[in-house]
Design a protein around this motif. Structure first.
Motif, PDB file in Angstrom:
ATOM      1  N   LYS A   1       0.822  -1.213   0.000  1.00 44.39           N
ATOM      2  CA  LYS A   1       0.000   0.000   0.000  1.00 44.39           C
ATOM      3  C   LYS A   1       0.850   1.255   0.000  1.00 44.39           C
ATOM      4  O   LYS A   1       0.610   2.170  -0.756  1.00 44.39           O
ATOM      5  N   LYS A   2       1.830   1.312   0.891  1.00 45.57           N
ATOM      6  CA  LYS A   2       2.693   2.497   0.870  1.00 45.57           C
ATOM      7  C   LYS A   2       4.050   2.253   1.503  1.00 45.57           C
ATOM      8  O   LYS A   2       4.273   1.266   2.204  1.00 45.57           O
TER       9      LYS A   2
ATOM     10  N   VAL B   1       6.867   3.274  -7.200  1.00 47.90           N
ATOM     11  CA  VAL B   1       5.695   3.618  -6.378  1.00 47.90           C
ATOM     12  C   VAL B   1       5.379   5.090  -6.636  1.00 47.90           C
ATOM     13  O   VAL B   1       6.288   5.898  -6.830  1.00 47.90           O
ATOM     14  N   SER B   2       4.082   5.444  -6.648  1.00 48.52           N
ATOM     15  CA  SER B   2       3.702   6.852  -6.848  1.00 48.52           C
ATOM     16  C   SER B   2       4.051   7.679  -5.608  1.00 48.52           C
ATOM     17  O   SER B   2       4.018   7.185  -4.483  1.00 48.52           O
TER      18      SER B   2
ATOM     19  N   ASP C   1       2.308   9.742  -4.153  1.00 48.95           N
ATOM     20  CA  ASP C   1       1.165   9.794  -3.223  1.00 48.95           C
ATOM     21  C   ASP C   1       1.197   8.627  -2.238  1.00 48.95           C
ATOM     22  O   ASP C   1       0.537   8.670  -1.203  1.00 48.95           O
ATOM     23  N   ASP C   2       1.932   7.575  -2.600  1.00 49.28           N
ATOM     24  CA  ASP C   2       1.988   6.386  -1.737  1.00 49.28           C
ATOM     25  C   ASP C   2       3.274   6.338  -0.915  1.00 49.28           C
ATOM     26  O   ASP C   2       3.698   5.268  -0.467  1.00 49.28           O
TER      27      ASP C   2
ATOM     28  N   ASP D   1       4.909   8.138   2.402  1.00 50.45           N
ATOM     29  CA  ASP D   1       4.741   9.033   3.554  1.00 50.45           C
ATOM     30  C   ASP D   1       6.093   9.277   4.220  1.00 50.45           C
ATOM     31  O   ASP D   1       7.013   8.477   4.074  1.00 50.45           O
TER      32      ASP D   1
ATOM     33  N   GLU E   1       3.998  -0.629   4.277  1.00 50.81           N
ATOM     34  CA  GLU E   1       2.664  -0.989   4.760  1.00 50.81           C
ATOM     35  C   GLU E   1       1.932  -1.757   3.674  1.00 50.81           C
ATOM     36  O   GLU E   1       1.904  -1.343   2.518  1.00 50.81           O
TER      37      GLU E   1
ATOM     38  N   ASN F   1      -1.663  -3.847   2.179  1.00 50.94           N
ATOM     39  CA  ASN F   1      -3.081  -3.469   2.089  1.00 50.94           C
ATOM     40  C   ASN F   1      -3.919  -4.004   3.249  1.00 50.94           C
ATOM     41  O   ASN F   1      -5.045  -3.568   3.440  1.00 50.94           O
TER      42      ASN F   1
END
Ligand code: MG
Length: 381
Positions: free
Chosen positions: A167-168, A229-230, A232-233, A235, A249, A251
């Protein structure tokens, strides 16, 4: 495991620690390069007897050629020398730890010579983007991260679930010497204050990048490109103790972290021995002694470089090369006492808004964007 290594940037902080790791692993060193530290490079040449030594500075190269004429080591200068060091016939791995986007062409040259690359030079990936990742893919070589955060993510991803479950990425940031400060409090900070990093001992350029948080901005871009990875993903969390080096992280909201004492010899060694692990001289992590770990949101307004990098990544094209070029120039001008601390962020932001963005087709397009960004900064002091 690999036998022979070529080290670009061998007199810097990462370079000297790489030699320490190479000593313990019993590796041969076939090439060493430095920007201009002729004294230390001479000592390294006498100890490691590489086939090639390179000084980027022509005069210093001539000086070294004279002082080591009793050895068999060949001396080259400039970009030609860096590229030769990146393409050494005998190298199993090229570790690129030069400072700044001067490392871009050597990284691509190493890939073209089918050399696996351990990358500590984040600026090449930030400026070169797809040109670098395409060269790596097309030549079927490995691009192994040395940056501690990216090594952490790479380590967390070993044996991971398929990428679609990811997810990120969560990059940790120490926050540098000015964590918690307001823009008002940062208006008149000195170079000495900015060079006083709480956890990591690094070169001057990256230490200033850490104080402005440009370093974390560059690392967001680096992570996007290394792990596809974008932005936005990705942090960022401020973690003052620098014990967790980054996290991923999934999903299902399961989070995996990599921890260790803040010592670059762990990520350097992992890039060299990957996928294996070997004993290391680095201190063991004692969590009970550390007691507690703390986490905070980053301040994107005060640390304008961080927001500028996120925006440049979203803009695409050569915007990240522009952000990087403007920062390399502004960072140097700050260290020379020619601009104030907060101007670094203002100049990086101004450059990505003003220098024309294009889709780069060649390395020359990237070098051109870099030059225009540096000129934008010079025109404003
Ligand atoms: Mg880092």
């Amino acid at each position: 495991m690999i036998q022979t290594i070529s080290i670009l940037g061998s007199t810097g902080s990462i370079g000297t620690q790489t030699l320490d790791v190479a000593d313990k692993l019993g590796l041969r060193v076939c090439a060493l390069t430095a920007a201009n530290n002729v004294d230390l490079l001479e000592k390294q040449v006498r100890k490691y007897r590489p086939q090639l030594a390179v000084l980027f500075n022509e005069d210093k190269a001539a000086q070294l050629r004279h002082t080591i004429k009793d050895t068999d080591t060949k001396v080259l200068a400039g970009m030609e020398g860096l590229i030769a060091a990146a393409q050494m016939e005998s190298a199993d791995l090229v570790l690129n730890s030069v400072v700044g986007m001067v490392g871009l062409r050597p990284t691509i040259a190493a890939a073209q010579a089918k050399k696996d690359i351990a990358l500590a030079n984040k600026e090449t990936l930030v400026a070169g983007g797809d040109l670098v990742t395409d060269a790596v893919r097309e030549n079927g070589v490995k691009l192994l991260p040395v940056d501690s955060e990216h090594s952490a993510i790479f380590q967390c991803l070993q044996g991971a679930a398929p990428n679609k479950a990811l997810k990120k990425l969560i990059l940790t940031a120490s926050g540098g010497p000015f964590f918690g400060k307001t823009r008002d409090e940062l208006r008149d900070v000195t170079v000495e204050q900015a060079l006083n990093h709480p956890n990591w001992s690094m070169g001057a350029k990256i230490t200033i990048d850490s104080a402005t948080m440009m370093n974390k901005g560059l690392e967001i871009i680096e992570a996007a490109r290394l792990f596809d990875v974008s932005g936005d993903d990705i942090d960022v969390v401020v973690h003052r103790e620098s014990i967790i080096h980054s996290l991923i992280e999934y999903n299902d909201n399961s989070v995996i972290a990599q921890l260790g004492v803040p010592d670059m010899r762990i990520p350097i060694q992992y890039a060299i021995t990957y996928p294996e692990r070997y004993p290391s001289p680095v201190q063991e992590l004692n969590l009970a002694q550390i007691g507690k770990l703390t986490f905070f949101d980053p301040d994107y307004e005060t640390f304008a470089c961080l927001s500028a990098c996120k925006r440049a990544l979203a803009m695409g094209g050569v915007a990240t090369a522009i952000a990087n070029g403007a920062n390399e120039e502004a960072n140097m001008l700050f260290r020379q006492g020619k601009i104030k601390f907060l101007e670094i962020g203002e100049l990086v932001t101004g450059a990505i808004d003003s220098v024309p963005n294009v889709t780069p087709k060649t390395v020359e397009d990237v070098l051109n964007a870099d030059a225009l960004a540096r000129q934008y900064v010079k025109d404003r002091i």
